[in-house]
Design an enzyme around this catalytic site. Structure first.
Site, short mmCIF file in Angstrom:
data_model
loop_
_atom_site.label_atom_id
_atom_site.label_comp_id
_atom_site.label_asym_id
_atom_site.label_seq_id
_atom_site.Cartn_x
_atom_site.Cartn_y
_atom_site.Cartn_z
N GLY A 324 0.86 -1.19 0.00
CA GLY A 324 0.00 0.00 0.00
C GLY A 324 0.89 1.23 0.00
O GLY A 324 1.05 1.92 -1.01
N ARG A 325 1.52 1.45 1.16
CA ARG A 325 2.40 2.60 1.34
C ARG A 325 3.45 2.73 0.23
O ARG A 325 3.70 3.83 -0.25
CB ARG A 325 3.12 2.45 2.69
N ARG A 366 -0.09 11.02 11.40
CA ARG A 366 0.96 10.02 11.63
C ARG A 366 2.06 10.48 12.59
O ARG A 366 2.62 9.70 13.33
CB ARG A 366 1.56 9.55 10.31
N CYS A 397 -5.91 22.34 18.21
CA CYS A 397 -5.79 22.63 19.64
C CYS A 397 -5.13 21.49 20.39
O CYS A 397 -5.73 20.88 21.28
CB CYS A 397 -7.16 22.94 20.21
N GLU A 398 -3.91 21.18 20.03
CA GLU A 398 -3.13 20.10 20.63
C GLU A 398 -1.66 20.49 20.52
O GLU A 398 -1.21 20.83 19.43
CB GLU A 398 -3.27 18.80 19.82
C1 PLP Z 1 -2.19 -2.40 6.04
C2 PLP Z 1 -2.08 -3.70 5.36
C3 PLP Z 1 -1.33 -3.82 4.20
C4 PLP Z 1 -0.55 -2.68 3.59
O1 PLP Z 1 0.47 -2.23 4.40
P1 PLP Z 1 1.50 -1.15 3.79
O2 PLP Z 1 2.41 -0.86 4.92
O3 PLP Z 1 0.69 0.04 3.38
O4 PLP Z 1 2.17 -1.79 2.64
C5 PLP Z 1 -1.30 -5.06 3.57
N1 PLP Z 1 -1.99 -6.11 4.06
C6 PLP Z 1 -2.73 -6.01 5.18
C7 PLP Z 1 -3.46 -7.21 5.67
C8 PLP Z 1 -2.80 -4.83 5.87
O5 PLP Z 1 -3.53 -4.75 6.98
#
Ligand code: PLP
Length: 471
Positions: A324-325, A366, A397-398
């Site tokens: 994802g990231r 984050r 406000c933190e």
């Molecule tokens: C969050 C998650 C991902 C993706 O993680 P990244 O760090 O964004 O690559 C993949 N699989 C599962 C099951 C997740 O919960």
């Protein structure tokens, strides 16, 4: 003695954490932190051929700027490097219908982990058979919808859920809504926890996700799935963490997961066709981080799996990963306008320069949530001033409302300047909130000198839409 670069460098001046190097030129970009098309033209930061100053003038700030070529390039790099795998983009990092379509166009599958994410995926026209559905507490209506829509794999996470999805699938099969048993994967915990540069291998896992391999729960879950005629067991699923930089954690996890895979085959006579090793591949937020590229990851992970399967004497299952990231993180930056600059004298006389911007923890949680480090740059002009250690903070406000804990900015940073923060594509917009009734920023896709809003800025009407008493 006064340092030649000025007051900020006097003895006792703040230098920031050990990893942060003071730049000779605070205008310079560190290319590894930015999306591929990002560069400066006489101080103006340009992404996707669009000067951020022009975007700010047209769309206001704060705004997320999404470099489409960069996103597609990273998606394709995973697709190409992991050619023998299925690559699922983890939609929870960032998802909207436009990005879901890019994911499909680049040949990736898509992971969702909520009903809302499934809605976005389906509205984008994603083939449901290419969707994986995660989550540790999916309700019966959510499961019914996912099964009825034909989601390719549901990753089951508890015994209660196996029972629920088994029943739902059996009902929908009997009703003729679906024509084949629902594919499921069993989420297992391999006793590996990975976070950035380290991983810990433990026997027990004290957390909510998955079935433990070591205590026998995972084996029992597989047997449970096997006893339900509405389900088809696709394989085991393991996700060890996030922002991981080396494959040592994956290696330990793969050994344990494939060991169980082999045991299930020999003891239950069940050959599972697939195995998912999860996501979590790290990106560079600051110069501390040194991520591997997809080709390196693919080479190492393929070697690990080949070696384990050979040692276990089993055929290799079809593998999948879930980045994802690593796909969306570097593809986005956030542009803010500076509102105030406040030098704060600390005990001992050192001065910290607090730069307040027009967003903060509502668009990037984050830093507060994970102690994450970010970097930033002055985005609208070239400055001849020396670098000064700054802390970029939001307007909420933190006291913990910090965007960039430590970064060197030109000492003449001033209200009205634009600041851009790279690496904000993952878990920023998707974790954003309306704290202090902030309006969530737009996501503006840029490519070849053209800008396109893919998520518009929220309005006060959006804010009040659920406030029943509003007049
Ligand atoms: C969050 C998650 C991902 C993706 O993680 P990244 O760090 O964004 O690559 C993949 N699989 C599962 C099951 C997740 O919960």
């Amino acid at each position: 003695m006064t340092h030649e670069a000025g007051w900020a460098h006097a003895p006792g001046a703040l230098r920031g954490p050990g990893w942060l190097r003071e730049p000779t030129d605070p205008n310079a970009l560190v290319p590894s932190l930015w999306s591929r098309t990002a560069h400066k033209v006489e101080g103006d930061l340009v992404v996707g051929g669009m000067p951020l100053a022009d975007l700010a003038a047209e769309f206001n700030t704060p705004a997320y700027v999404l470099d489409e070529d960069d996103f597609r390039g990273r998606a394709r790099a995973f697709r190409d490097a992991f050619a023998d795998f299925d690559v699922y983009y983890a939609g929870k990092a960032f998802l909207c219908t436009e990005v879901a379509r890019w994911v499909a166009e680049e040949g990736l599958h898509l992971d969702v982990c909520s009903n809302g994410e499934l809605t976005v995926a389906l509205r984008a026209g994603i083939d449901p058979s290419r969707i994986g559905y995660h989550g540790n507490n999916k309700s019966v209506p959510e499961l019914r919808r996912a099964v009825a829509e034909g989601v390719g794999r549901i990753v089951v996470d508890s015994s209660a859920e196996i029972e629920r999805v088994g029943q739902v699938a059996a009902e929908l099969l009997a009703a003729g809504t679906i024509s084949a048993p629902q594919g499921v994967m069993v989420r297992v915990t391999a006793g590996v926890e990975a976070h950035t540069h380290e991983f810990i291998a433990t026997a027990h896992e004290d957390q909510k996700f998955g079935f433990s391999i070591s205590n026998g729960d995972a084996f029992a879950a597989v047997r449970q799935v096997g006893g339900l005629s509405g389900l088809r067991l696709l394989g085991l699923h393991s996700h060890i963490g996030s922002q991981i930089f080396d494959t040592a954690g994956f290696e330990v996890a793969a050994r344990r997961v494939l060991g169980l895979h082999a045991r299930i085959s020999s003891e239950l006579g069940v050959t599972m066709p697939e195995c998912d090793l999860g996501g979590g591949f790290g990106i560079a937020y600051t110069t501390q981080d040194d991520p591997s590229d997809p080709a390196q990851l693919a080479t190492e992970m393929t070697k690990i799996v080949e070696h384990e399967c050979r040692a276990l004497g089993i055929e290799e299952p079809r593998l999948s990963i879930e980045p994802g990231r690593a796909i969306v993180g570097p593809a986005m930056c956030t542009v803010y306008t500076v509102g105030t600059v406040k030098p704060v004298t600390l005990d001992g006389g050192a001065v910290r320069t607090y730069v307040s911007v027009d967003g903060g923890m509502s668009d990037n949680i984050r830093t507060a949530l994970y102690d994450a480090d970010y970097s930033c740059t002055l985005a609208n002009r070239h400055s001849a001033a020396p670098p000064v250690l700054a802390r970029v903070v939001g307007k909420h406000c933190e006291a913990g409302d910090i965007v960039v804990r430590d970064e060197f900015l030109p000492a003449d940073i001033a209200p009205g300047d634009l600041i851009a923060v790279p690496g904000t594509g993952a878990y920023c917009r998707s974790m954003s909130s309306n704290y202090n009734h902030a309006l969530r920023p737009p996501v503006i896709a840029v490519r070849d000198g053209a800008a396109r809003v893919v998520i518009r800025r929220e309005t006060e009407d959006d804010l009040l839409a659920t406030d029943v008493g509003a007049r």
